[in-house]
Design a protein around this motif. Structure first.
Motif, mmCIF file in Angstrom:
data_model
loop_
_atom_site.group_PDB
_atom_site.id
_atom_site.type_symbol
_atom_site.label_atom_id
_atom_site.label_comp_id
_atom_site.label_asym_id
_atom_site.label_seq_id
_atom_site.Cartn_x
_atom_site.Cartn_y
_atom_site.Cartn_z
ATOM 1 N N LEU A 102 0.831 -1.193 0.000
ATOM 2 C CA LEU A 102 0.000 0.000 0.000
ATOM 3 C C LEU A 102 0.868 1.247 0.000
ATOM 4 N N LYS A 103 1.936 1.195 0.797
ATOM 5 C CA LYS A 103 2.818 2.363 0.899
ATOM 6 C C LYS A 103 3.395 2.719 -0.469
ATOM 7 N N SER A 104 3.780 1.699 -1.221
ATOM 8 C CA SER A 104 4.351 1.992 -2.531
ATOM 9 C C SER A 104 3.268 2.488 -3.492
ATOM 10 N N GLU A 105 2.064 1.960 -3.350
ATOM 11 C CA GLU A 105 0.986 2.404 -4.247
ATOM 12 C C GLU A 105 0.502 3.814 -3.922
ATOM 13 N N LEU A 106 0.779 4.231 -2.684
ATOM 14 C CA LEU A 106 0.275 5.542 -2.276
ATOM 15 C C LEU A 106 1.275 6.675 -2.508
ATOM 16 N N GLN A 107 2.397 6.379 -3.196
ATOM 17 C CA GLN A 107 3.341 7.449 -3.541
ATOM 18 C C GLN A 107 2.793 8.183 -4.758
ATOM 19 N N ILE A 108 1.822 9.044 -4.530
ATOM 20 C CA ILE A 108 1.059 9.583 -5.652
ATOM 21 C C ILE A 108 0.977 11.102 -5.652
ATOM 22 N N SER A 109 1.732 11.739 -4.774
ATOM 23 C CA SER A 109 1.685 13.197 -4.626
ATOM 24 C C SER A 109 0.264 13.747 -4.594
ATOM 25 N N LYS A 110 -0.503 13.161 -3.730
ATOM 26 C CA LYS A 110 -1.841 13.641 -3.412
ATOM 27 C C LYS A 110 -1.997 13.501 -1.908
ATOM 28 N N PRO A 111 -2.861 14.323 -1.295
ATOM 29 C CA PRO A 111 -3.073 14.112 0.131
ATOM 30 C C PRO A 111 -3.761 12.773 0.414
ATOM 31 N N VAL A 112 -3.225 12.057 1.388
ATOM 32 C CA VAL A 112 -3.823 10.788 1.801
ATOM 33 C C VAL A 112 -4.066 10.857 3.305
ATOM 34 N N VAL A 113 -5.267 10.589 3.738
ATOM 35 C CA VAL A 113 -5.557 10.544 5.168
ATOM 36 C C VAL A 113 -5.831 9.101 5.554
ATOM 37 N N PHE A 114 -5.029 8.619 6.473
ATOM 38 C CA PHE A 114 -5.123 7.221 6.881
ATOM 39 C C PHE A 114 -5.600 7.160 8.330
ATOM 40 N N VAL A 115 -6.726 6.537 8.541
ATOM 41 C CA VAL A 115 -7.303 6.468 9.879
ATOM 42 C C VAL A 115 -7.063 5.081 10.455
ATOM 43 N N SER A 116 -6.551 5.042 11.682
ATOM 44 C CA SER A 116 -6.315 3.739 12.298
ATOM 45 C C SER A 116 -6.235 3.872 13.816
ATOM 46 N N HIS A 117 -6.501 2.780 14.517
ATOM 47 C CA HIS A 117 -6.308 2.772 15.963
ATOM 48 C C HIS A 117 -4.962 2.135 16.295
ATOM 49 N N ASN A 118 -4.272 1.674 15.243
ATOM 50 C CA ASN A 118 -3.067 0.889 15.438
ATOM 51 C C ASN A 118 -1.818 1.731 15.207
ATOM 52 N N GLU A 119 -1.040 1.934 16.266
ATOM 53 C CA GLU A 119 0.122 2.824 16.206
ATOM 54 C C GLU A 119 1.169 2.329 15.209
ATOM 55 N N GLU A 120 1.377 1.002 15.199
ATOM 56 C CA GLU A 120 2.378 0.425 14.290
ATOM 57 C C GLU A 120 2.064 0.735 12.835
ATOM 58 N N GLU A 121 0.795 0.498 12.462
ATOM 59 C CA GLU A 121 0.379 0.762 11.087
ATOM 60 C C GLU A 121 0.660 2.210 10.726
ATOM 61 N N VAL A 122 0.306 3.100 11.633
ATOM 62 C CA VAL A 122 0.444 4.525 11.339
ATOM 63 C C VAL A 122 1.913 4.897 11.183
ATOM 64 N N SER A 123 2.780 4.402 12.096
ATOM 65 C CA SER A 123 4.200 4.776 11.987
ATOM 66 C C SER A 123 4.827 4.190 10.733
ATOM 67 N N GLU A 124 4.384 2.989 10.365
ATOM 68 C CA GLU A 124 4.937 2.340 9.178
ATOM 69 C C GLU A 124 4.572 3.087 7.893
ATOM 70 N N LEU A 125 3.342 3.541 7.844
ATOM 71 C CA LEU A 125 2.775 4.037 6.590
ATOM 72 C C LEU A 125 2.872 5.548 6.423
ATOM 73 N N CYS A 126 2.820 6.271 7.532
ATOM 74 C CA CYS A 126 2.540 7.700 7.409
ATOM 75 C C CYS A 126 3.771 8.582 7.566
ATOM 76 N N ASP A 127 3.749 9.721 6.866
ATOM 77 C CA ASP A 127 4.792 10.728 7.004
ATOM 78 C C ASP A 127 4.515 11.616 8.206
ATOM 79 N N PHE A 128 3.248 11.814 8.480
ATOM 80 C CA PHE A 128 2.822 12.669 9.574
ATOM 81 C C PHE A 128 1.794 11.936 10.397
ATOM 82 N N LYS A 129 1.703 12.255 11.680
ATOM 83 C CA LYS A 129 0.561 11.676 12.373
ATOM 84 C C LYS A 129 -0.080 12.636 13.363
ATOM 85 N N TYR A 130 -1.392 12.559 13.383
ATOM 86 C CA TYR A 130 -2.177 13.319 14.350
ATOM 87 C C TYR A 130 -2.831 12.320 15.279
#
Lengths: 210, 231
Positions: free
Chosen positions: A174-202
């Motif tokens: 998914l991470k490779s498919e999401l290199q698309i220079s568009k905003p992506v908002v990823f919602v999760s309750h799982n900290e690992e997923e978020v740190s693995e996938l995201c550039d920023f986190k709220y």
């Protein structure tokens, strides 16, 4: 760029968030029932905030003061549902083509075949969602929304329906498919997923970003 | 109109089948549209009020429904008069009256089953369809109806059987004119009243035969759906 500023009264608490997402993957993390899914639904137009402003690439999608509320169909957002929401009555090809036809896209067949190839689901074209594995469903759901080139991607817990041992591979994919220079908002309750996938986190807690 | 050999009047069978067939087409479409309209409303109060109105013909005695229909379509009532003067059509005590009565009485069964079936469809499918850009009408045709089909079909079959069996409102609005508005249920009543139990029994068995067949076909369809869904 996506600018979000939402206020909405909910049964348990008030949702009051504001954040910006540049052309990167931003994670919205929080426990279930913290308001993160509601935030996504407001951006997509499924729910309407009581007050606020949502702007996507200089296009105002919602503005409570100016009474602007662009209908869902016209927002051009890609929304991936927790359950993927593939239409059970349509095969993979139809699942992808039905939205393109509704949008009056030219050469629907060519676009569908291209996107199926890109996501390596060409051989699944005539299968129904029931006949797919969890990982395949996720790929079809992603292909379905990438096909119409949305201006923003909203992913609502896309891994919660998957087995643990599948998750890591799919996360990388998914991470490779999401290199698309568009905003992506990823919602999760799982900290690992978020740190693995995201550039920023709220982090979101009881309707507020902490 | 007696059962003495070839004297048995077969027109009630033909009239009933014609009435029930036309009725189910109208009821099916109206019931689906009404269910969709209610499904798409946001206001719970509005839903409740209109749901009550749409369900009323099912819970009222059919004679009461028939009374209201006479108040609307009777020869001396505004709408009845309008049809008479504008198109030269008399609705009350004509064949069309059997259809109107059967539509009104069978409509709630179709509406309620369709609405229940729509409510069972995963709302995420509808939201997804909207984000994909599909119009509400498109979503109705391609997402809601196909995914609610078993419930819609069973509503249709029940409404068909109910329309075929309609007696009270039919007798009030359409009357009991042999060869014109005498449907099977009305014929049963007439024959019993005139003491011809043999003819009445014949009509009774015809009704039972048609309704039983319809319900068996429905069960077969549902069995097929269950099998198809469980791979």
């Amino acid at each position: 760029m996506l600018e979000v500023q939402i206020y909405k009264k909910l049964a348990e608490f008030d949702l009051d968030v504001s954040f910006q997402v540049h052309d990167n993957i931003s994670g919205l993390m929080g426990a279930s029932g913290s308001g993160k899914s509601m935030t996504l639904k407001c951006i997509a137009g499924i729910e309407t905030p009581d007050q606020g402003r949502i702007v996507l690439n200089d296009r105002v999608l919602f503005d409570s003061e100016k009474k602007i509320n662009v209908p869902i169909q016209k927002r051009n957002v890609g929304y991936m549902f927790q359950s993927y929401a593939l239409f059970p009555n349509m095969d993979v090809y139809e699942n992808i083509s039905v939205g393109l036809r509704a949008r009056k896209v030219n050469d629907v067949d060519i676009v569908v075949r291209k996107v199926m190839k890109q996501f390596q689901i060409s051989e699944l074209a005539s299968r129904y969602p029931k006949q797919l594995s969890g990982g395949q469903r996720q790929r079809v759901a992603l292909a379905r929304l990438m096909a119409y080139e949305p201006d923003v991607l909203l992913l609502d817990e896309p891994f919660s329906a998957l087995d643990e041992d599948l998750k890591e591979d799919l996360l990388r994919e998914l991470k490779s498919e999401l290199q698309i220079s568009k905003p992506v908002v990823f919602v999760s309750h799982n900290e690992e997923e978020v740190s693995e996938l995201c550039d920023f986190k709220y982090k979101i807690k009881l309707g507020e970003i902490v | 109109m007696s059962a003495q050999g070839s004297n048995l009047d077969l027109t009630p069978i033909w009239i009933s089948l014609k009435t029930a067939s036309i009725t189910i087409v109208i009821t099916f479409i109206l019931g689906l549209l009404a269910a969709w309209w209610i499904y798409s409303r946001k206001s719970e109060a509005l839903k409740m009020v209109f749901d009550g109105i749409f369900t009323l013909p099912m819970v009222l005695p059919p004679t009461v429904a028939g009374f209201f229909l006479l108040m609307i379509f009777g020869v001396n009532q505004p709408i009845g008069k309008f049809f008479m003067s504008a198109f030269g059509i008399r609705i009350a005590f004509s064949f069309s009256a059997t259809v109107i009565a059967a539509v009104v009485i069978s409509f709630p069964l179709m509406y309620r089953n369709a609405r229940g079936a729509f409510d069972q469809v995963d709302t995420d499918l509808v939201y997804a369809a909207r984000t994909l850009g599909m119009s509400e009408w498109n979503i109705f045709l391609k997402v809601l109806i196909p995914n609610a089909l078993p419930g819609i079909i069973s509503g249709g079959v029940l409404a068909f059987a109910r329309g075929l069996g309609e007696f009270g409102a039919t007798a009030m609005l359409a009357g009991n004119i042999i060869g014109k508005t005498r449907t099977l249920p009305v014929a049963v009543y007439s024959e019993v009243m005139s003491g011809d139990m043999e003819s009445a029994a014949f009509y009774v068995w015809v009704i039972i035969g048609i309704c039983f067949t319809a319900v068996i076909l429905l069960n077969l369809y549902q069995l097929y759906v269950r099998k198809k869904r469980s791979f």
